[in-house]
Design an enzyme around this catalytic site. Structure first.
Site, PDB file in Angstrom:
ATOM      1  N   ASP A 181       0.894  -1.366  -0.085  1.00 23.44           N
ATOM      2  CA  ASP A 181       0.020   0.084  -0.061  1.00 23.44           C
ATOM      3  C   ASP A 181       0.892   1.289  -0.067  1.00 23.44           C
ATOM      4  O   ASP A 181       1.947   1.282   0.739  1.00 23.44           O
ATOM      5  CB  ASP A 181      -0.828   0.041   1.201  1.00 23.44           C
ATOM      6  CG  ASP A 181      -1.838   0.988   1.303  1.00 23.44           C
ATOM      7  OD1 ASP A 181      -1.830   2.356   0.733  1.00 23.44           O
ATOM      8  OD2 ASP A 181      -3.225   0.700   1.511  1.00 23.44           O
ATOM      9  N   ASP A 239      -9.559   0.635  -3.228  1.00 25.42           N
ATOM     10  CA  ASP A 239     -10.657   1.232  -3.177  1.00 25.42           C
ATOM     11  C   ASP A 239     -10.924   2.214  -4.452  1.00 25.42           C
ATOM     12  O   ASP A 239     -11.430   3.126  -4.378  1.00 25.42           O
ATOM     13  CB  ASP A 239     -10.353   2.371  -2.023  1.00 25.42           C
ATOM     14  CG  ASP A 239      -9.174   3.240  -2.577  1.00 25.42           C
ATOM     15  OD1 ASP A 239      -8.341   2.870  -3.366  1.00 25.42           O
ATOM     16  OD2 ASP A 239      -8.809   4.065  -1.566  1.00 25.42           O
ATOM     17  N   ASN A 240     -10.416   1.485  -5.652  1.00 23.65           N
ATOM     18  CA  ASN A 240     -10.703   2.317  -6.881  1.00 23.65           C
ATOM     19  C   ASN A 240     -10.669   1.274  -7.924  1.00 23.65           C
ATOM     20  O   ASN A 240     -10.031  -0.201  -8.025  1.00 23.65           O
ATOM     21  CB  ASN A 240      -9.622   3.412  -7.058  1.00 23.65           C
ATOM     22  CG  ASN A 240      -8.415   2.788  -7.373  1.00 23.65           C
ATOM     23  OD1 ASN A 240      -8.193   2.606  -8.641  1.00 23.65           O
ATOM     24  ND2 ASN A 240      -7.398   2.785  -6.465  1.00 23.65           N
ATOM     25  N   CYS A 273     -22.056  23.410 -19.175  1.00 26.85           N
ATOM     26  CA  CYS A 273     -22.853  24.599 -19.135  1.00 26.85           C
ATOM     27  C   CYS A 273     -23.811  24.710 -17.891  1.00 26.85           C
ATOM     28  O   CYS A 273     -23.999  25.717 -17.511  1.00 26.85           O
ATOM     29  CB  CYS A 273     -23.465  24.822 -20.620  1.00 26.85           C
ATOM     30  SG  CYS A 273     -25.073  23.699 -20.768  1.00 26.85           S
TER      31      CYS A 273
END
Length: 1091
Positions: free
Chosen positions: A539, A611-612, A667
């Protein structure tokens, strides 16, 4: 320091504890009785007591001095007390909300039975932050307990279980009071709790305690739960009339109204921006409706005939005013009252069981009987059945059969003796994965009981994972204890599988919430603890305060340290025999020199704790390539899912994808927002543009003006022109040299954003403007804006100026004076700013095209404009001090002292005020703008327990696809959906077949000609061969025939210009083929080994 205590009349024990940075540990012996408070009685008085109490509630102390409130205090003062440590509990607050958290903070819970299940429940409750957890156990620690209890070590053998648990559990959260009881419980002692949980109690005692709790005023929530080998049960009784405040925890659904008919019943149509989520019978309220104003009375109305973009009302609107435009319809969530039956009644009339696995539709009634039979077995013999004892198994089967016969018409057709035999063999064992799973489920039920948030389990839940057993029959001698910490697990799976677990080579990717739980589970199971085993965890992240509420291997003194290193050390403390290596590398293409071919080839199993999605997809591809089993899981608030990716048996993780999240058109975000999400998206974009991107762009120029100018001229587009204009604005017109300049900048930004731009928009598109088709321009979902008038008497206006000026000063390296936080002094500084009058421009261009991807508009003379801008930039930089550089600010959501979220919340709320959109507090703004993933410890624990039940199957290595299970669960409802994984798609060609798992391997470094011949022998005519994005061969190119006798590896070096590192022994090529009928055939990837 007075710390409140429960049960002053009882003998409680609190071990000394010490926190980092503090002095000697303190023994606290004075006990003050805490009166029970029902969750609906969170009075102002109790809140005040909470604020002034220094222990027990997880509440930040208010300072004793009466200083003047700061600008931030005034801006976000909505009347609610600031009593929650939002840095610590931010992810949990995203699930529960403040009110639920306050109810939890006022709750006292008893957990009886401190074997594996009890400690898992206690851990989850302490992490959640209840007021107190009392641990009860009369027994002592045995070696057997070390299979499932992560706080016990061999030094604890012979100690009372509760006393041996308290210190390590207290470390999880010092704001929670952790107490112990070691004597026999009496009914009267239960009066001091909002909820009681029993994990090791006979039915007679459970019935007695439950009757007391059920009839108590107010009722005490009672939960009985146990895990027996691979079988588990849970029973809930929250009283005769329990109110569920919020049944699912979801935000109320809303819709933007497009039209309402004057009919009976009235038809309501909504814009097709998003599908409506209303269901028949829902109650809704209306607001902001123009014309048919009768609907704005706040009265809930019932929905009928709900469709994706419309519904009807029971109301007769015939005589109402005609609908003109606008309007929001919002769901009104209704409380629900549940009438629980006491255990004595529920045992005889269980009602509907909560089903988890639809392939076991008939299992819950049998297990309902089996657990009662086991209770009778223990009461008669004074012990649990012995693992491997056929005599004990037959006695349990006999008891079950007799009980079944006594049921009369309700008896079961088949009591499944084979299943009951497995039940008997494992009855004494508490397995860690089962404890983790049920610890998550039951921990969540306790929080439901204390808060009224989410729908409780009503009332029985039974579960088994008998498929986790080895597929081959186990010899009874294999169950015998070996006098090791794994004896409980051996009594279920046998010593042969235990040896396989210990010798496994495991790769855990990620060391966050999931990773911490996995490491704990794997250490207790003995995975990679043998002489041949190894566990690698990686990690690249470091520990933050917000991690501590669920990543339970970390403590506050670990903040800033690498996650993987700290987690590995904590796992070694759980089981010193664990062979673990901690790395700080992200897993991806850039680290294939670390996680190289040999590394992947030597792995037994991969456990994802990511986590992704992108990282998951990469690991999935690596596991596909090297044919390694991948155990995948994820959580989102109270929801969790698990997916087993098993070579050749199941589809891979990437085989199915969730649809991409819908993005609001540019927009809409920049000119026509209609919800707070749009405002926060705009706010974060402005934050990054002003404070990160533009300063970084300025530094890029200042570091190398010639190179920057050349690159900008080469780009020559509207974006390059826009970047230059921003840099010049930053370094010239808006350059700040003093803090007063920063205040001036912030004040003028306020005027630009919230007054001038709105005035310009209203000038270009007046409120009565029409489109080219004659329809009103400002029709739903557009909202007509109103400019803001700045006022120093408005705290939110001051807050914007304060946060903006502080961060602007930071980018210019200007010292920040203390007085900026004082409202009076800040107002005086703002009053010095001269704000020019605004004149709208007739030629202003405002993007209204929803498909536009950029606000910058290209022009034919961009190149000339860029040259002119570069000249201006060169001149303005001459006025800068030597070696001047700006300090770009990277957005960091989890530091409440850095003013990042203060500015983003202020930007979003002022914009929301322009468009009459409801504003949000800083915490809600953080959730949305920071894209915080809601997370709680309970769903994480459950997910990892389910995965580890599958790990037994993977390590055994002989299970079929129908033995594996994928899970989706929602603890809020509660809902469990467990099913077999999907098999991979099979491709067939002639007498061959393959799936995504197959990879064709060719050794001895063949030439291109040899590769084509190898494929031709399989009836495949290759017409294209590529390596990455480089084409090595195409049959259409005559010159490629010169490559026929070159080695494939040499072609990669020479044509693709790729250096093959020493750790690489093969190259992978993608080959496009046709069969003899010219049909394309999708073949597996081909690996060419050259070493």
């Amino acid at each position: 320091m007075g710390i409140r205590r429960v049960f002053s009349s009882l003998s409680h024990y609190m071990l000394p504890r010490k926190r980092a940075g503090e002095g000697e540990s303190v023994n606290v012996s004075d006990c003050e009785s805490v009166k029970r408070q029902h969750f609906v009685c969170c009075t102002e008085n109790s809140n005040n007591q909470a604020k002034n109490s220094s222990g027990g509630l997880g509440i930040s102390n208010s300072s004793g001095n009466c200083s003047e409130p700061t600008v931030t205090d005034m801006a976000f003062d909505d009347g609610t007390p600031r009593d929650i440590d939002e840095d610590l509990h931010s992810r949990q607050l995203a699930v529960y909300g403040r009110e639920t958290m306050r109810r939890l903070f006022a709750s006292n819970v008893l957990v009886s039975g401190m074997q594996g299940l009890g400690v898992e429940i206690a851990k989850n409750l302490i992490l959640a932050g209840v007021k107190s957890v009392t641990l009860h156990d009369e027994g002592t620690v045995e070696l057997w307990d070390l299979s499932s209890n992560f706080v016990f070590t061999e030094k604890d053998l012979g100690k009372n279980r509760a006393l041996a648990s308290v210190q390590k559990l207290q470390e999880l959260n010092n704001a929670v009071t952790v107490l112990t009881l070691t004597a026999k419980l009496t009914k009267e002692q239960l009066s001091d709790f909002q909820a009681v949980v029993f994990t090791d109690i006979n039915l007679d005692s459970a019935t007695e305690f439950n009757d007391f709790c059920h009839n108590h005023q107010p009722p005490i929530a009672f939960i009985k739960t146990e895990v027996r080998g691979l079988f588990g049960s849970a029973f809930c009784d929250f009283g005769p009339a329990f109110t569920v405040v919020d049944v699912d925890g979801e935000e109320p659904h809303t819709g933007i109204i497009a039209s309402i008919s004057n009919d009976n019943p009235a038809l309501v149509a909504c814009v097709d921006d998003e599908r409506l989520e209303f269901q028949d019978g829902d109650l809704v309220v209306f607001s902001e409706v123009r014309g048919m104003t009768e609907l704005n009375d706040g009265k809930p109305r019932k929905v009928k005939s709900a469709r994706p973009y419309s519904f009807t009302l029971e109301d007769d609107t015939t005589n109402y005013g005609a609908y003109e435009r606008g309007g929001i319809v919002t769901q009104v969530k209704q409380p629900k009252v549940l009438n629980f039956k006491p255990l004595k009644e529920a045992l005889k009339d269980a009602g509907d069981f909560l089903l988890s696995d639809f392939s076991k539709f008939d299992r819950p009634p049998l297990l309902h009987l089996a657990f009662q039979a086991l209770d009778k077995f223990v009461s008669e013999l004074g012990r649990y059945p012995v693992a491997g004892s056929e005599e004990d198994a037959q006695k349990l089967i006999s008891i079950t059969s007799n009980m079944n016969e006594s049921l009369g018409d309700g008896k079961l057709d088949d009591i499944n003796p084979k299943l009951l035999r497995h039940f008997a063999f494992g009855a004494r064992a508490v397995l860690n994965p089962m404890a983790a799973m049920f610890g998550g489920i039951v921990g969540q039920e306790v929080m439901k009981a204390c808060s009224g948030k989410f729908h409780p389990l009503f009332q029985f839940f039974y579960f088994d994972s008998v498929e986790s057993l080895p597929t081959e029959p186990i010899d009874p001698s294999d169950f015998r204890p070996l006098n090791t910490r794994y004896d409980a697990q051996i009594s279920v799976f046998g010593s042969k599988l235990q040896k396989k677990l210990e010798d496994a080579k495991t790769f855990v990717v990620g060391s966050g919430a999931l990773g911490c739980e996995f490491l704990k589970n794997l250490a207790l199971m003995g995975v990679s603890c043998g002489s041949s085993g190894k566990l690698t965890i990686t990690d690249d992240d470091v520990i933050e305060k917000s991690n501590l509420s669920r990543q339970f291997l970390f403590r506050d003194w670990n903040i800033g340290q690498p996650k993987s290193t700290v987690a590995a050390s904590a796992a070694l403390a759980i089981n010193p025999k664990l062979h673990i290596e901690a790395l700080q590398n992200r897993v991806g293409t850039e680290t294939e020199n670390v996680f190289h071919d040999t590394f992947w080839e030597n792995i037994s199993v991969v456990v994802n704790a990511l986590d992704n999605v992108n990282a998951r997809l990469y690991v999935d591809q690596r596991c596909l390539y090297f044919q390694k089993p991948l155990l995948e899981s994820g959580t989102l608030g109270a929801k969790c899912n698990t997916q087993m990716v098993i070579p050749h048996l199941t589809e891979n993780y990437g085989a199915s994808r969730d649809p991409p999240e819908k993005q609001a058109p540019m927009c809409t975000v920049h000119s026509f927002p209609h919800n707070i999400d749009h405002c926060l998206t705009w706010a974060r974009s402005e934050f990054e543009g002003l404070l990160e991107k533009t300063p970084a762009e300025a530094n890029a120029y200042l570091s190398n003006p010639a190179e920057y100018a050349s690159a900008t001229r080469n780009a020559g587009d509207a974006q390059a022109r826009d970047n230059l204009e921003r840099v010049i604005e930053c370094l010239d017109r808006e350059r700040c040299e003093s803090f007063q300049d920063c205040i001036t900048w912030a004040r003028l930004k306020f005027e630009d954003y919230f007054a001038n731009r709105v005035k310009q928009l209203a000038f270009t598109f007046p409120e009565d403007a029409a489109t080219s088709t004659g329809a009103p321009f400002w029709s739903a979902p557009k909202r007509f804006p109103r400019p803001l008038q700045f006022s120093t008497s408005d705290p939110s206006h001051l807050h914007f100026i304060m946060a903006g000026s502080i961060l602007r000063a930071e980018t210019f390296g200007i010292p920040i004076p203390d007085w900026v936080r004082n409202p009076k002094k800040l107002s005086e500084a703002i009053d010095q700013v001269i704000v020019p009058d605004f004149q709208p421009r007739k030629d202003a261009k405002i993007v209204t095209d929803e498909k536009a991807t950029s606000l910058a508009t290209a022009s034919v003379d961009d190149a000339a404009v860029i040259n002119d801008l570069i000249s201006k930039l060169e001149k303005c930089c001459q006025a800068l001090p030597p070696n001047f550089r700006m300090k770009p600010i990277q957005f960091e959501k989890d530091d409440d002292t850095n003013y990042h979220m203060d500015l983003i919340a202020a930007l979003a709320n002022m914009r929301a005020r322009n468009y009459s959109i409801p504003e949000v507090d800083k915490l809600k703004a953080k959730f949305i703008a920071g894209r915080i993933i809601p997370a709680i410890a309970t769903s994480t624990a459950m997910a990892t327990g389910l995965v580890c039940l599958e790990l037994y199957k993977v390590i055994d290595g002989s299970h079929k696809v129908e033995d594996y299970r994928n899970t989706f669960a929602n603890l809020a409802l509660p809902l469990f959906s467990i099913a077999e994984p999907v098999a991979p798609k099979v491709v067939k060609h002639q007498d061959m077949s393959w799936t995504v798992w197959d990879r064709w391997i060719i050794k001895n470094n063949p030439t291109l000609r040899e590769l084509l011949k190898w494929l031709s022998d399989k009836g495949l005519n290759a017409y294209s061969i590529s390596f990455g994005s480089c084409l090595l061969y195409n049959s259409m190119f005559p010159r490629h025939k010169d490559r026929m006798d070159k080695k494939i590896a040499d072609l990669v070096r020479d044509v693709a210009k790729v250096e093959l590192p020493a750790y690489r022994n093969h190259v992978d090529v993608v080959v496009a083929c046709e069969d003899d009928e010219d049909n394309d055939v999708d073949i597996p990837q081909i690996s060419i080994y050259f070493r």
